[in-house]
Design an enzyme around this catalytic site. Structure first.
Site, PDB file in Angstrom:
ATOM      1  N   HIS A 161      -7.926  -8.987  -7.660  1.00 43.80           N
ATOM      2  CA  HIS A 161      -6.530  -8.632  -7.945  1.00 43.80           C
ATOM      3  C   HIS A 161      -6.367  -7.190  -8.441  1.00 43.80           C
ATOM      4  O   HIS A 161      -5.664  -6.401  -7.805  1.00 43.80           O
ATOM      5  CB  HIS A 161      -5.907  -9.658  -8.899  1.00 43.80           C
TER       6      HIS A 161
ATOM      7  N   HIS B 179      -5.091  -3.234 -15.607  1.00 46.06           N
ATOM      8  CA  HIS B 179      -3.772  -3.650 -16.104  1.00 46.06           C
ATOM      9  C   HIS B 179      -3.761  -5.048 -16.748  1.00 46.06           C
ATOM     10  O   HIS B 179      -2.934  -5.323 -17.603  1.00 46.06           O
ATOM     11  CB  HIS B 179      -2.711  -3.547 -15.003  1.00 46.06           C
TER      12      HIS B 179
ATOM     13  N   GLU C 200      -4.534  -8.266 -21.704  1.00 51.56           N
ATOM     14  CA  GLU C 200      -3.836  -9.539 -21.798  1.00 51.56           C
ATOM     15  C   GLU C 200      -4.756 -10.722 -21.525  1.00 51.56           C
ATOM     16  O   GLU C 200      -4.700 -11.733 -22.209  1.00 51.56           O
ATOM     17  CB  GLU C 200      -2.650  -9.567 -20.826  1.00 51.56           C
ATOM     18  N   ASP C 201      -5.616 -10.604 -20.538  1.00 49.68           N
ATOM     19  CA  ASP C 201      -6.358 -11.776 -20.060  1.00 49.68           C
ATOM     20  C   ASP C 201      -7.839 -11.817 -20.441  1.00 49.68           C
ATOM     21  O   ASP C 201      -8.519 -12.781 -20.119  1.00 49.68           O
ATOM     22  CB  ASP C 201      -6.263 -11.862 -18.524  1.00 49.68           C
TER      23      ASP C 201
ATOM     24  N   ASP D 123       1.390  -4.417  -8.789  1.00 51.67           N
ATOM     25  CA  ASP D 123       0.940  -5.711  -9.306  1.00 51.67           C
ATOM     26  C   ASP D 123       1.746  -6.835  -8.641  1.00 51.67           C
ATOM     27  O   ASP D 123       1.206  -7.791  -8.099  1.00 51.67           O
ATOM     28  CB  ASP D 123       1.153  -5.697 -10.835  1.00 51.67           C
TER      29      ASP D 123
ATOM     30  N   ASP E 161      19.847  -4.659  18.422  1.00 56.56           N
ATOM     31  CA  ASP E 161      19.005  -3.557  17.949  1.00 56.56           C
ATOM     32  C   ASP E 161      17.913  -4.064  17.017  1.00 56.56           C
ATOM     33  O   ASP E 161      17.896  -3.765  15.843  1.00 56.56           O
ATOM     34  CB  ASP E 161      19.862  -2.489  17.271  1.00 56.56           C
TER      35      ASP E 161
END
Ligand code: MN
Length: 720
Positions: A48, A72, A76-77, A139, A259
């Site tokens: 990711h 990024h 957080e993770d 992201d 079109d």
């Protein structure tokens, strides 16, 4: 899956060795801390951040942004901390990662609240640095690409959020491919049945569409070669969501969407003018569909997008949409803010990009004070489409207008007649002036009165192209009507004064001569030009008084010119274009040194006029191009001069010998005498205006010369 070597390969052209090393270090760091984590797809989590970084590389963003993409999700993770990141990668990266973490950290009970708070954070973060938003978009892009692994409920929720917020954000930043991909991906989850049916139908016609696309492209290419216009032609199917929207908005079926393919000419230049040249080429090739031309070069979109858009009737009688733009415009259209965006030390942005970011930021920041999440979200949406105003009809239908629109725009959007007869409006039941600016949520009711009609002032109040063109049209028709009456009156008087009858000349057809000479398409045009004051009645009458002299002047210049035409190249260059067909306008006959302009005539190359020539001033400004003299020594150009002097023996010889003494050819000479005054006409071959001025001042030295003039057809006696 993208590999770190791909990222390094694709950045080495614009990043330093130190920066590449830092990116590699961030990759190793991210791999270490995300170790053991897997995505819902079953792939290692590292894929990711790698894909996110890959998207940022495609946008050619700076090292700190790419590193932030790799990192990024770390704070957080994983067990990684901001302090570690600052220590390893510096303040700049830590700042970006902090912003990204804050955006997604806080969770609230309801989805709406959570979303609102997220965006509040996003705005806060963005006020500090636009790069946070670009990483956030990348992201979201990758999450959308892998959305199929989420539960159905969650994927619909994420898709809606993307459609509502992220796709418009990408659009607002001008990153077109991102906007389209986000829309198509969201569409797939929000309305899966419609999506599947539409993509099947589009796939079915793939082969024939491909053949058709290639054919149209090759016709355009051949035409470009013919006119030596350099650039590329692209033909691409519109994105599904775009087609879907069109079907819904215009209430038409798939088969009626003609079109599906948008053609694009990307010119190998950075000159705006070239786009107009290519446009006139396209319009000469295929008939334009009226009302479909949009000039986003003169009037760029709110996100700074520039292009010319037109629709023409193509080779099979079908409608073809064509966009024309220069390379730099194309860069912007595809990559938007990321295209020219270069991060400078000390957080400074450049020119328009800075403005663009500032505008967006201001629009979002003003929403910050709003406490109610629902209100915040709807206000945020308005902030993302700042150019639109939504108002209601008395029936409760919603209509959208560009910002600054007035009740007049509203009236013309209903019907031309409603617009033309509009005398006022009620907004939310109160009478407002016609110049009132519509606001979001206004309920608008138009008041009309039979017999009422538009005035020129109205043009100051309207912003929609429809209203502008309808008002102009009305004014043009009215002005033509009254100018016809006035013109006829003026001409009748002037002809009578000279013992001529205009009526007779019209009956006998003799008037046609005036049409040709004054370049008017019809008698009505001629008369209304007089009424408008663009032609004087005298000019018209003169044509019938001095028929003989006029004829003479025309033929001698032209005869001489024909000679040079055959023997010498034209000596004109057009910026960016070689080998165009060039001819000189008969009406003003310019020579090197004169300020000139070219007029693109359909399929017949370029006619060069003197910049002061009244004819070119009247012509379609879009087809006027810059041309330069590129004079070679041997080229000469014919000029007609008129010398008035005392009538005495040998004047012609004396003047001629002055001219010949400076080695200038005389291709025609003639003298007329009357009342002791001699009028000599010469057509001489000069290299440029300098040489002409020199010869004129030498002739002036002659005692018997009273005056000398350069003669051009549009101005019978031009002082030099
Ligand atoms: Mn992520």
């Amino acid at each position: 899956m993208i590999r770190i070597t791909d990222i390094l390969d694709n950045t080495q052209s614009y990043l330093s060795a130190d920066e590449l090393e830092m990116i590699q270090k961030a990759y190793i760091y991210s791999a270490t801390v995300h170790q053991g984590q897997v995505r819902l797809s079953g792939e290692p989590y590292l894929t990711h951040p790698m894909e996110v970084a890959g998207i940022l590389v495609d946008l050619k963003l700076d090292a700190a942004t790419i590193i932030s993409g790799l990192l990024h999700d770390t704070v957080e993770d994983t067990l990684a901390t901001l302090e570690q990141i600052e220590k390893e990668f510096g303040k700049d990266v830590a700042f970006l990662v902090d912003g990204l973490t804050k955006i997604s950290k806080i969770s609230f009970a309801s989805q709406e609240e959570r979303q609102a708070e997220n965006f509040r954070k996003m705005i806060l973060a963005m006020s500090a640095d636009i790069r946070i938003l670009l990483v956030r978009l990348a992201d979201r892009m990758h999450n959308m690409r892998t959305l199929r692994f989420q539960t159905p409920e969650k994927s619909v929720y994420i898709a809606k959020e993307t459609m509502d917020i992220y796709a418009p954000l990408a659009n607002r930043l001008g990153i077109n491919w991102m906007k389209m991909e986000l829309e198509d991906l969201s569409f797939q989850y929000i309305a899966p049945d419609d999506y599947n049916e539409l993509s099947k139908r589009v796939a079915k016609t793939n082969e024939s569409r491909h053949r058709y696309t290639e054919e149209v492209k090759s016709i355009i290419r051949a035409e470009m070669n013919k006119f030596a216009i350099k650039g590329e032609v692209e033909g691409r199917a519109k994105h599904l969501y775009g087609i879907y929207n069109k079907m819904r908005e215009q209430k038409i079926d798939f088969d009626e969407v003609y079109d599906l393919i948008a053609f694009r000419i990307i010119l190998d230049t950075d000159k705006d003018k070239s786009c107009y040249e290519a446009l006139s080429m396209v319009h000469a090739l295929w008939k334009p569909v009226p009302g479909r031309f949009k000039d986003y070069i003169a009037m760029p979109k709110a996100n700074n997008y520039q292009s010319l858009h037109t629709a023409v009737i193509g080779p099979y009688g079908e409608r073809v949409e064509i966009q024309i733009r220069t390379k730099p415009m194309h860069e912007w259209a595809e990559k938007g803010i990321a295209a020219h965006w270069r991060y400078k030390e000390g957080r400074a942005y450049k020119g328009t990009e800075e403005n663009q970011i500032k505008k967006l930021r201001e629009a979002l920041e003003t929403q910050y004070e709003i406490k109610d999440p629902k209100e915040f979200m709807s206000n945020l949406k308005l902030a993302l489409f700042p150019e639109d105003v939504y108002v209601f009809t008395p029936n409760g239908d919603v209509k959208s207008f560009p910002k600054g629109a007035t009740p007049l725009d509203f009236a013309y959007s209903i019907h031309t007649d409603v617009g033309n007869k509009c005398i006022g409006a009620k907004v939310n039941r109160n009478i407002v002036p016609l110049k009132y600016e519509l606001k979001n949520g206004d309920r608008v009711e138009i008041i009309t009165q039979a017999g009422h009609h538009p005035s020129k002032d109205w043009l100051k109040y309207v912003v929609t192209t429809r209203a502008i063109s309808k008002i102009r049209n009305w004014i043009n028709v009215e002005e033509k009507k009254s100018s016809l009456a006035l013109g006829r009156e003026l001409l009748d008087k002037e002809f009578k004064r000279n013992n001529l009858k205009l009526g007779n000349l019209i009956k006998s057809g003799e008037i046609k001569k005036a049409l040709d000479d004054l370049k008017q398409a019809s008698l009505d045009d001629l008369i209304s030009q007089v009424g408008f004051g663009r032609l004087s009645p005298r000019q018209v009458v003169n044509l019938f008084l001095a028929v003989d002299e006029e004829k003479k002047e025309e033929t001698i210049t032209e005869k001489a010119k024909k000679k040079t035409d055959q023997t010498s190249p034209m000596g004109i260059s057009l910026t960016g274009i070689d080998d165009v067909m060039v001819k000189f306008a008969k009406c003003c006959n310019p020579i090197p040194g004169d300020q000139i302009a070219g007029y693109i005539s359909r399929g017949r190359g370029i006619t060069v006029h003197d910049i002061h020539c009244p004819h070119i001033k009247k012509m379609d400004g879009e087809r006027v191009v810059d041309v330069q003299w590129s004079v070679q020594e041997k080229n000469t150009y014919p000029v007609h001069i008129k010398v008035i002097c005392d009538d005495r023996k040998g004047v012609l010889t004396e003047v001629s010998s002055v001219i010949s003494s400076v080695d200038i050819n005389i291709s025609h000479a003639q003298v007329d005498t009357k009342d002791m005054i001699a009028t000599c006409h010469f057509v001489i071959e000069v290299r440029d205006i300098k040489q002409l001025n020199k010869i004129i001042s030498s002739i002036k030295q002659l005692k018997f010369v009273k005056s000398i003039e350069r003669v051009s057809k549009y101005q019978a006696s031009q002082e030099i």
